[in-house]
Write a protein that holds these residues in place. Structure first.
Motif, PDB file in Angstrom:
ATOM      1  N   ALA A  70      -5.709  21.974 -24.254  1.00 59.39           N
ATOM      2  CA  ALA A  70      -5.315  22.317 -25.617  1.00 59.39           C
ATOM      3  C   ALA A  70      -3.795  22.273 -25.763  1.00 59.39           C
ATOM      4  N   GLY A  71      -3.090  22.709 -24.756  1.00 57.69           N
ATOM      5  CA  GLY A  71      -1.619  22.651 -24.810  1.00 57.69           C
ATOM      6  C   GLY A  71      -1.099  21.229 -24.802  1.00 57.69           C
ATOM      7  N   ILE A  72      -1.715  20.379 -23.991  1.00 53.24           N
ATOM      8  CA  ILE A  72      -1.297  18.971 -23.941  1.00 53.24           C
ATOM      9  C   ILE A  72      -1.620  18.268 -25.262  1.00 53.24           C
ATOM     10  N   SER A  73      -2.809  18.548 -25.819  1.00 56.24           N
ATOM     11  CA  SER A  73      -3.164  17.897 -27.083  1.00 56.24           C
ATOM     12  C   SER A  73      -2.301  18.398 -28.235  1.00 56.24           C
ATOM     13  N   ALA A  74      -1.803  19.630 -28.145  1.00 58.87           N
ATOM     14  CA  ALA A  74      -0.910  20.139 -29.197  1.00 58.87           C
ATOM     15  C   ALA A  74       0.442  19.409 -29.171  1.00 58.87           C
ATOM     16  N   CYS A  75       0.827  18.917 -28.000  1.00 55.37           N
ATOM     17  CA  CYS A  75       2.110  18.200 -27.891  1.00 55.37           C
ATOM     18  C   CYS A  75       2.030  16.804 -28.494  1.00 55.37           C
ATOM     19  N   PHE A  76       0.846  16.216 -28.537  1.00 58.25           N
ATOM     20  CA  PHE A  76       0.725  14.835 -28.993  1.00 58.25           C
ATOM     21  C   PHE A  76      -0.027  14.780 -30.255  1.00 58.25           C
TER      22      PHE A  76
END
Length: 62
Positions: free
Chosen positions: A56-62
């Protein structure tokens, strides 16, 4: 014969190496804290929730 103006040993001084070591130890400390925080989250929330939080954190960055 032409002599060099300064040699390599004259360019590297003690304060420069102290600053370099301070930066190195600071980066190692921050990396260690990040690793410790990741391990704490892993043990507290379990494997599945931990990986869901990371994705979820990685997808929030992109």
């Amino acid at each position: 014969m032409i002599q060099p103006i300064s040699t390599r040993s004259e360019l590297v001084t003690a304060p420069q190496t102290r600053v370099a070591f301070a930066i190195l130890w600071g980066a190692a400390g921050i990396g260690g804290l990040a690793l410790l925080a990741a391990a704490a989250l892993w043990f507290h929330y379990g494997t599945a929730v931990f990986f869901e939080m990371i994705t979820a954190g990685i997808s929030a960055c992109f």
